[in-house]
Design a protein around this motif. Structure first.
Motif, short mmCIF file in Angstrom:
data_model
loop_
_atom_site.label_atom_id
_atom_site.label_comp_id
_atom_site.label_asym_id
_atom_site.label_seq_id
_atom_site.Cartn_x
_atom_site.Cartn_y
_atom_site.Cartn_z
N CYS A 96 0.83 -1.21 0.00
CA CYS A 96 0.00 0.00 0.00
C CYS A 96 0.86 1.26 0.00
N VAL A 97 1.91 1.25 0.81
CA VAL A 97 2.81 2.41 0.86
C VAL A 97 3.51 2.58 -0.49
N ASP A 98 3.96 1.49 -1.09
CA ASP A 98 4.63 1.58 -2.39
C ASP A 98 3.68 2.11 -3.47
N ARG A 99 2.46 1.63 -3.51
CA ARG A 99 1.49 2.12 -4.50
C ARG A 99 1.21 3.61 -4.30
N ASN A 100 1.06 4.03 -3.06
CA ASN A 100 0.80 5.44 -2.78
C ASN A 100 1.99 6.29 -3.20
N ARG A 101 3.20 5.84 -2.93
CA ARG A 101 4.40 6.59 -3.30
C ARG A 101 4.54 6.68 -4.83
N GLU A 102 4.24 5.61 -5.55
CA GLU A 102 4.32 5.62 -7.01
C GLU A 102 3.23 6.52 -7.60
N HIS A 103 2.08 6.57 -6.98
CA HIS A 103 1.00 7.42 -7.48
C HIS A 103 1.37 8.89 -7.29
N MET A 104 1.96 9.21 -6.15
CA MET A 104 2.32 10.59 -5.88
C MET A 104 3.58 11.01 -6.63
N ASN A 105 4.47 10.08 -6.93
CA ASN A 105 5.73 10.35 -7.64
C ASN A 105 5.84 9.38 -8.81
N PRO A 106 5.26 9.73 -9.97
CA PRO A 106 5.23 8.78 -11.09
C PRO A 106 6.61 8.38 -11.59
#
Length: 123
Positions: A89-99
């Motif tokens: 979940c943290v990785d997905r959120n980080r990738e969404h915020m920083n493409p």
């Protein structure tokens, strides 16, 4: 004393321990008052109290170690799936915020062509 000495005269040819065991207290020839024979009688066969305490302590210690390892095993197998979900979940959120952190190839903005592709013009 003569009657007492004659009563025990048959014990003269036996070992000292046997004479002490049959003699009345205070009549042993060593002058110890029968203390050695009494000490032998008070000593019980088997294990002492200290050995029982050590055995009990070892049993409690082994039980504690086994309980601790079982708790560690249960915690490990219970927490691992939860940890994987949280990290995902943290990785997905980080990738969404920083493409730019995504590990995939983005869209190609450079024009390409293929020889003999459908829709090409033949002269």
């Amino acid at each position: 004393q003569a009657t007492t000495a004659s009563a025990f005269s048959h014990l003269r040819h036996q070992p000292a321990e046997a004479r002490r065991a049959w003699a009345a207290p205070g009549m042993a020839g060593d002058g110890d008052g029968g203390g050695a024979a009494k000490a032998d009688e008070d000593e019980k066969p088997g294990r002492s109290c200290g050995e029982y305490v050590l055995d009990f302590g070892a049993c409690v210690f082994r039980g504690g170690v086994q309980t601790g390892s079982a708790i560690a095993w249960g915690t490990r197998y219970t927490c691992y799936p939860v940890k994987e979900r949280v990290v995902g979940c943290v990785d997905r959120n980080r990738e969404h915020m920083n493409p730019y952190l995504k590990k995939e190839v983005g869209t190609q903005l450079v024009p390409t062509f293929n020889v003999g592709a459908v829709g090409s013009h033949d002269p």
